[in-house]
Design a protein around this motif. Structure first.
Motif, short mmCIF file in Angstrom:
data_model
loop_
_atom_site.label_atom_id
_atom_site.label_comp_id
_atom_site.label_asym_id
_atom_site.label_seq_id
_atom_site.Cartn_x
_atom_site.Cartn_y
_atom_site.Cartn_z
N THR A 172 36.63 64.72 9.53
CA THR A 172 37.37 63.55 10.02
C THR A 172 38.13 63.88 11.29
O THR A 172 38.46 65.04 11.56
CB THR A 172 38.37 63.04 8.96
N VAL A 173 38.40 62.85 12.07
CA VAL A 173 39.23 62.99 13.26
C VAL A 173 39.93 61.67 13.50
O VAL A 173 39.39 60.60 13.20
CB VAL A 173 38.39 63.40 14.50
N LYS A 174 41.14 61.74 14.03
CA LYS A 174 41.91 60.55 14.35
C LYS A 174 42.53 60.74 15.72
O LYS A 174 43.05 61.81 16.03
CB LYS A 174 43.00 60.31 13.30
N PHE A 175 42.47 59.70 16.55
CA PHE A 175 42.99 59.80 17.90
C PHE A 175 44.30 59.03 18.03
O PHE A 175 44.50 58.00 17.39
CB PHE A 175 41.98 59.22 18.90
N LYS A 176 45.18 59.54 18.88
CA LYS A 176 46.38 58.79 19.24
C LYS A 176 46.33 58.51 20.74
O LYS A 176 45.77 59.28 21.51
CB LYS A 176 47.65 59.56 18.88
N ALA A 177 46.90 57.40 21.12
CA ALA A 177 46.89 57.03 22.53
C ALA A 177 47.80 57.96 23.32
O ALA A 177 48.82 58.45 22.83
CB ALA A 177 47.36 55.58 22.68
N LYS B 244 52.39 56.70 36.15
CA LYS B 244 52.41 57.16 34.76
C LYS B 244 51.54 56.27 33.88
O LYS B 244 51.30 55.10 34.19
CB LYS B 244 53.84 57.19 34.22
N GLY B 245 51.09 56.85 32.75
CA GLY B 245 50.33 56.09 31.78
C GLY B 245 48.92 56.64 31.61
O GLY B 245 48.46 57.47 32.39
N PRO B 246 48.21 56.20 30.57
CA PRO B 246 46.84 56.67 30.33
C PRO B 246 45.87 56.32 31.46
O PRO B 246 44.90 57.02 31.69
CB PRO B 246 46.46 55.96 29.03
N LEU B 247 46.16 55.20 32.16
CA LEU B 247 45.41 54.85 33.37
C LEU B 247 46.38 54.99 34.53
O LEU B 247 47.37 54.27 34.61
CB LEU B 247 44.87 53.42 33.28
N GLY C 38 40.53 55.59 26.66
CA GLY C 38 39.56 55.64 25.57
C GLY C 38 38.87 54.32 25.29
O GLY C 38 38.07 54.22 24.36
N THR C 39 39.16 53.30 26.09
CA THR C 39 38.56 51.97 25.86
C THR C 39 37.32 51.73 26.70
O THR C 39 36.56 50.80 26.43
CB THR C 39 39.58 50.87 26.19
N ASN C 40 37.12 52.56 27.74
CA ASN C 40 35.95 52.46 28.62
C ASN C 40 35.83 51.08 29.27
O ASN C 40 34.72 50.58 29.49
CB ASN C 40 34.66 52.79 27.86
N GLU C 41 36.98 50.47 29.56
CA GLU C 41 36.98 49.10 30.10
C GLU C 41 36.72 49.04 31.60
O GLU C 41 36.34 48.00 32.12
CB GLU C 41 38.32 48.44 29.82
N LYS D 28 33.07 50.08 36.56
CA LYS D 28 32.71 49.01 35.65
C LYS D 28 32.78 49.55 34.22
O LYS D 28 33.08 50.72 34.00
CB LYS D 28 31.31 48.48 35.98
N ALA D 29 32.52 48.70 33.23
CA ALA D 29 32.59 49.10 31.83
C ALA D 29 31.72 50.34 31.59
O ALA D 29 30.61 50.45 32.11
CB ALA D 29 32.13 47.96 30.93
N ASP D 30 32.27 51.29 30.82
CA ASP D 30 31.60 52.55 30.47
C ASP D 30 31.41 53.47 31.67
O ASP D 30 30.56 54.36 31.65
CB ASP D 30 30.26 52.29 29.79
N LYS D 31 32.22 53.28 32.70
CA LYS D 31 32.22 54.16 33.86
C LYS D 31 33.65 54.60 34.16
O LYS D 31 34.61 53.96 33.76
CB LYS D 31 31.64 53.44 35.10
#
Length: 271
Positions: free
Chosen positions: A37-42, A76-79, A137-140, A206-209
């Motif tokens: 198992t694995v669980k991710f946090k933002a 700052k931030g994930p993006l 992690g959303t690949n948006e 674009k998405a998934d890039k």
């Protein structure tokens, strides 16, 4: 002779097959079932790169820390934008003719495998670059644009240099590796771009890039050591000052450059 050889071979094969032992199967006692198992946090909303970036001339290396004053400390931030460059044209000799000027390459310190500045210190110059990181992690996908104000005096805001700043050819740099035919590359708009108050698109994922870290590197030079000589200027970035520009030696002229990172496209495609 040929016929004898063929028969002998056939006999040997038959003997091997006939003499082969029958497989023995063990009785099955139990078949435990387990989990992995694995669980991710933002990543934290205030996450940043700590002032470090990848090395635009060696993306697979340990990275670099841009010197203070060479550019933005990043958002700052994930993006986020990890680094956006200043363009330092230093002090140049004025001319009555139309003239082009080029900025000094930014100076950086090389990092070791632990992410710290090397000891002893190793410094070098690299091409101007802007780095975006997407750890959502959303690949948006995302989009990076750039705009700039006019070059005006810092003492007298009415003093307009009438100059234009042009970003030339660019290439992508990243340590992200392709997988199963997908290179994950964002689109890089590498045409020469004259900056203005209208945002111009630099990169678009674009998405998934565009997951991970990506840099637009404004240079055609593939060398990894740009040195510290007086000629270490980037010919791919150009400040064009027209002949009718009024220049005050007691004034410093400045343009404010804005690098805007968006989660969705906000401008039409560049033609």
């Amino acid at each position: 002779m040929k016929k004898t050889t063929k028969i002998a071979s056939a006999l040997l094969i038959s003997t091997f097959v006939l003499g082969a032992a029958s497989p023995v199967f063990a009785d099955q006692v139990a078949a435990p079932i387990t989990d992995a198992t694995v669980k991710f946090k933002a990543e934290a909303a205030d996450a940043d790169s700590g002032g470090n970036t990848m090395d635009p001339t060696n993306p697979d290396g340990n990275g670099v820390k841009p010197d203070t004053g060479t550019g933005s400390v990043g958002t700052k931030g994930p993006l986020r934008v990890d680094f956006a460059p200043n363009f330092n044209f230093s002090e140049v000799t004025m001319s009555g003719n139309a003239k082009d000027y080029h900025p000094l390459y930014p100076k950086v310190s090389v990092l070791d495998a632990t992410g710290k500045v090397t000891d002893p210190l190793i410094e070098k110059r690299v091409p101007h670059y802007v780095q975006v990181t997407d750890n959502r992690g959303t690949n948006e996908g995302w989009e990076l644009t750039v705009s700039a104000t006019a070059f005006r005096g810092t003492k007298n805001q009415e003093a307009d240099l009438k100059a234009t700043l042009t970003l030339g050819y660019a290439e992508l740099a990243s340590a992200v590796k392709p997988i199963e035919g997908n290179d994950f590359k964002p689109t890089l708009f590498s045409k020469a771009t004259v900056l203005s108050d209208t945002p111009e698109k630099i990169m678009e994922a674009k998405a998934d890039k565009g997951m991970g870290s990506w840099s637009a590197v404004f240079s055609k030079d593939k060398e990894t050591d740009f040195g510290f000589g007086a000629l270490d200027i980037n010919p791919n970035i150009t400040l064009s000052v027209p002949a009718d520009s009024k220049k005050d030696p007691n004034e410093e002229y400045k343009s404010t450059i804005t690098w805007t990172l968006s989660t969705t496209p906000t401008t039409p495609p560049v033609k």
